[in-house]
Structure formats: C-alpha cells, structure tokens
Design a protein around this motif. Structure first.
Motif, PDB file in Angstrom:
ATOM      1  N   THR A 279       0.882  -1.104  -0.056  1.00 38.99           N
ATOM      2  CA  THR A 279       0.032   0.012  -0.069  1.00 38.99           C
ATOM      3  C   THR A 279       0.857   1.267  -0.079  1.00 38.99           C
ATOM      4  O   THR A 279       0.512   2.194   0.688  1.00 38.99           O
ATOM      5  CB  THR A 279      -0.987   0.022   1.267  1.00 38.99           C
ATOM      6  N   SER A 281       3.611   4.119  -2.111  1.00 41.56           N
ATOM      7  CA  SER A 281       3.508   5.269  -2.793  1.00 41.56           C
ATOM      8  C   SER A 281       3.581   5.006  -4.486  1.00 41.56           C
ATOM      9  O   SER A 281       2.924   5.641  -5.066  1.00 41.56           O
ATOM     10  CB  SER A 281       4.611   6.202  -2.555  1.00 41.56           C
ATOM     11  N   GLY A 282       3.563   3.655  -4.786  1.00 39.43           N
ATOM     12  CA  GLY A 282       3.443   3.367  -6.134  1.00 39.43           C
ATOM     13  C   GLY A 282       4.622   3.731  -6.938  1.00 39.43           C
ATOM     14  O   GLY A 282       5.874   4.535  -6.363  1.00 39.43           O
ATOM     15  N   SER A 325       1.233  -1.129 -10.838  1.00 40.53           N
ATOM     16  CA  SER A 325       1.478   0.028  -9.975  1.00 40.53           C
ATOM     17  C   SER A 325       0.545   1.033 -10.073  1.00 40.53           C
ATOM     18  O   SER A 325       0.349   1.588 -11.318  1.00 40.53           O
ATOM     19  CB  SER A 325       2.950   0.483  -9.999  1.00 40.53           C
ATOM     20  N   GLN A 326       0.166   1.593  -9.054  1.00 39.63           N
ATOM     21  CA  GLN A 326      -0.779   3.103  -9.232  1.00 39.63           C
ATOM     22  C   GLN A 326      -0.092   3.916  -8.088  1.00 39.63           C
ATOM     23  O   GLN A 326       0.117   3.681  -6.874  1.00 39.63           O
ATOM     24  CB  GLN A 326      -2.146   2.742  -8.742  1.00 39.63           C
ATOM     25  N   ASN A 328       0.306   6.592  -5.351  1.00 41.42           N
ATOM     26  CA  ASN A 328      -0.397   6.775  -3.954  1.00 41.42           C
ATOM     27  C   ASN A 328      -1.133   5.773  -3.613  1.00 41.42           C
ATOM     28  O   ASN A 328      -2.194   5.749  -2.659  1.00 41.42           O
ATOM     29  CB  ASN A 328      -0.942   8.021  -4.017  1.00 41.42           C
ATOM     30  N   ARG A 329      -1.240   4.601  -4.335  1.00 41.82           N
ATOM     31  CA  ARG A 329      -2.266   3.287  -4.298  1.00 41.82           C
ATOM     32  C   ARG A 329      -1.566   2.049  -3.894  1.00 41.82           C
ATOM     33  O   ARG A 329      -1.893   1.137  -3.308  1.00 41.82           O
ATOM     34  CB  ARG A 329      -3.370   3.182  -5.144  1.00 41.82           C
ATOM     35  N   GLY A 330      -0.313   1.896  -4.383  1.00 42.60           N
ATOM     36  CA  GLY A 330       0.743   0.617  -4.100  1.00 42.60           C
ATOM     37  C   GLY A 330       0.888   0.142  -5.459  1.00 42.60           C
ATOM     38  O   GLY A 330       0.758   0.444  -6.528  1.00 42.60           O
TER      39      GLY A 330
END
Length: 347
Positions: A279, A281-282, A325-326, A328-330
C-alpha cells in the motif's frame, strides 16, 4: 524464442482488396446487364407489344421495371452486406490473431535485446568484480590487525569502524556484481508455493513490525512448483524489502498465491502466481520504464542489481515477473511460475 506468424497484415489486406474488387466487378457487370435489358425492353418490347395491346404492354413494362429495380437494390444491399461483413471479419482476425502475435513479437525482441545487454554487462561486471575483490580482502585483513591495536571508544577506533563498514558495503556490491554476472543454475525441487511465502513472512515479519508495517498472508491453495528454495526466498525477500521501502510511514504488505492459466514462452499452461502487494506510494511511470535496467536505482545505497538478479533467477525457473503500480495506491509484483506436474517424482 520467436513466434511463428502464419500470415501478415499486409497480405491479409491485399487478399481483402482482391476479394472486394472481384465483388465490385461482379456487381457492376450485373448492373450493366440489367440496364441493357431494361433499355432493350423499353424499345423493342414496347413496339412489339404495343401493336397488340398498348395498355397491357405498358403494364408489362412497368412490372418488369419494378422487378429490375428490386434486383438492383438486392445487388446493392448484398454488396454492402459483404463489405460490412468483410470489415467485421478483418477486425476480428486482426484483434484475435494478428495483434497478439505482434505483441508477442515485440516482447520477444525486447527480451532478446535485454538479454544481450545483460550478457555484455555481465562480462564487464565480472572483470571489475575480480579486480576489486582481491585488494579488498587484503585491506580487510590489515584493518582487522589495526583495529586490534586501538581501544574501543577512541576516535581512531571509530574511524576504523567507518572504514570497515564501507569495505563491507563494497564487498556486498562485488557479491551482487558476481551474482548478476554469473547466476548459478537453480537446484529445482518440488516445493509448495504457500510454504515459500510462509517462510519469507517468518523471516521478515518482526523486522517489518518495527517499521509499522503489517505483513499479511492470503493463501488459497497449496499448489506445488519446481523451485530452488533459497533462490526463490531471495527473490521474495527482495520484493518485500522494496515494498517496505516504499512505505515510509507504515502500511500493509500482502503475500498471496493463486492458481491461474497464462502464456509462458509461447504456450498456455497452468501457473502459480506469487504476489507481493503493498500500500505504498507506487512507482512513477518514468521509473517503471527502467525498473529492470541493470545499475538503475532510486536508493542512495542501492546497486541497481536487485531486480535484475530477481528477474534472472525467475527466468531460470521458467517463469516471468509482472507488476502493476498506481501512484499513491501501491504496487503489486507477481512471480509467475509453471505449476509442477503431478507425475513428477518427489525429490
């Protein structure tokens, strides 16, 4: 490995153009015949029939013209239908057959280029590592003797400890170089994918807890893969530590397995997917492009070889690494390994 392509897009378009031209020519020929027939009927038939009964002759001509008009419409709609159907078939063939082949070909070229690049860098790294390793060993022996002659707590002793730590770091870099340049063949054994994740979690859970990171296990199946336990743990530990580094204020890392069917080396086979999801910063898109480039790192003390070594280890297991990867979502890294067949003997 290159994929065999049965035909190319250019050839398909040429074939479609020839068929379309033939249909168009047939439709135009039929159209001309109908027009000629209509003209002959208007002149010859009217004159012959008018002599007998003008009203019946005109009615005959009107009915015949109406029938010919319907035939022309039918031909036009048939041609339009063939054109639309052909277009749909072309799009379907391209999307289901040609596009995947083009993608596989592009990926194969990228893999070959990457392996050639790794091979060249490996030769270079091996030479450098050997040249550095021997002097480092001599320096470390002399440093050990020098530390023994200074009392702990003195400034000289502290300076020597700094030097020792830096030598250790250099040795770690050299070790990574050699492992990158000359990866040993894995000792493949039947092992439960779930056990690999449980062992990795057992090694790292307490350390991660100190960093306010929760390590979760989500295991649905006890599927078996053929893997070198130590090397695969090395890969998993690398990914878990990278995930932890992306969560400076804590978070959650989830280790999970699932059974799937994917295409590996051109064949669709059952696989076991080991996932490491965080979870954090991506990963920014510009970094994703260079994620597996040798010596590329965003860490101050990193060598940029961790992911390269992990990828080579997984490749030697017949698997691949995937990720999503995204910001701020992980990030989720997936290690895809072939499922061990049930008729393989227990080692």
């Amino acid at each position: 490995m290159s994929a065999k392509i049965p035909f190319r897009l250019t050839e398909l378009l040429i074939a479609a153009a020839i068929i379309g031209a033939a249909l168009f020519w047939a439709e135009r020929a039929a159209w001309r015949q109908i027009s000629t027939l209509r003209a002959e009927m208007n002149v010859a038939q009217i004159e012959r029939l008018a002599a007998a009964d003008r009203a019946d002759a005109e009615q005959f001509v009107t009915d015949t013209n109406a029938a010919l008009t319907r035939v022309q419409r039918f031909l036009f709609l048939s041609l339009l239908g063939l054109f639309v159907s052909g277009t749909v078939v072309l799009v379907w063939v391209y999307r289901r057959m040609i596009a995947p082949l083009r993608t596989n070909l592009t990926e194969s070229r990228a893999i070959i280029e990457r392996q050639e690049k790794l091979a060249s860098l490996g030769v270079f790294a091996t030479g450098i590592a050997h040249e550095i390793r021997n002097p480092l060993t001599a320096i470390k022996v002399r440093l050990f003797s020098l530390k023994a002659s200074h009392r702990p707590g003195t400034s000289d002793h502290e300076d020597l400890e700094v030097i020792e730590n830096e030598i250790d770091r250099l040795e770690r870099i050299v070790r990574d170089f050699l492992q990158f340049a000359r990866p040993s063949e894995p000792d493949l054994q039947r092992v439960s994918a779930a056990k690999l994740l449980r062992d990795t979690a057992g090694l790292l859970a307490s350390d991660l807890a100190k960093r306010s990171i929760t390590l979760k296990l989500d295991i649905d199946a006890e599927e078996v893969v053929r893997a070198d336990t130590d090397k695969m743990k090395q890969v998993l530990i690398n990914f878990v530590q990278n995930a932890a580094d992306s969560m400076e204020t804590g978070g959650t890392i989830t280790l999970q397995t699932r059974l799937d069917k994917q295409t590996l080396h051109g064949c669709s086979i059952p696989v076991v997917v080991l996932e490491i999801a965080d979870t954090g910063s991506g990963i920014p898109p510009e970094i994703q492009k260079r994620l597996f480039d040798p010596f590329f790192t965003t860490k101050e003390n990193g060598t940029g070889l961790g992911l390269c070594i992990a990828a080579r280890i997984v490749e030697k297991h017949g698997g691949v690494i995937d990720y999503h990867s995204q910001l701020n979502r992980g990030t989720t890294f997936s290690i895809v390994l072939p499922l061990a067949s049930k008729d393989e003997n227990e080692s």
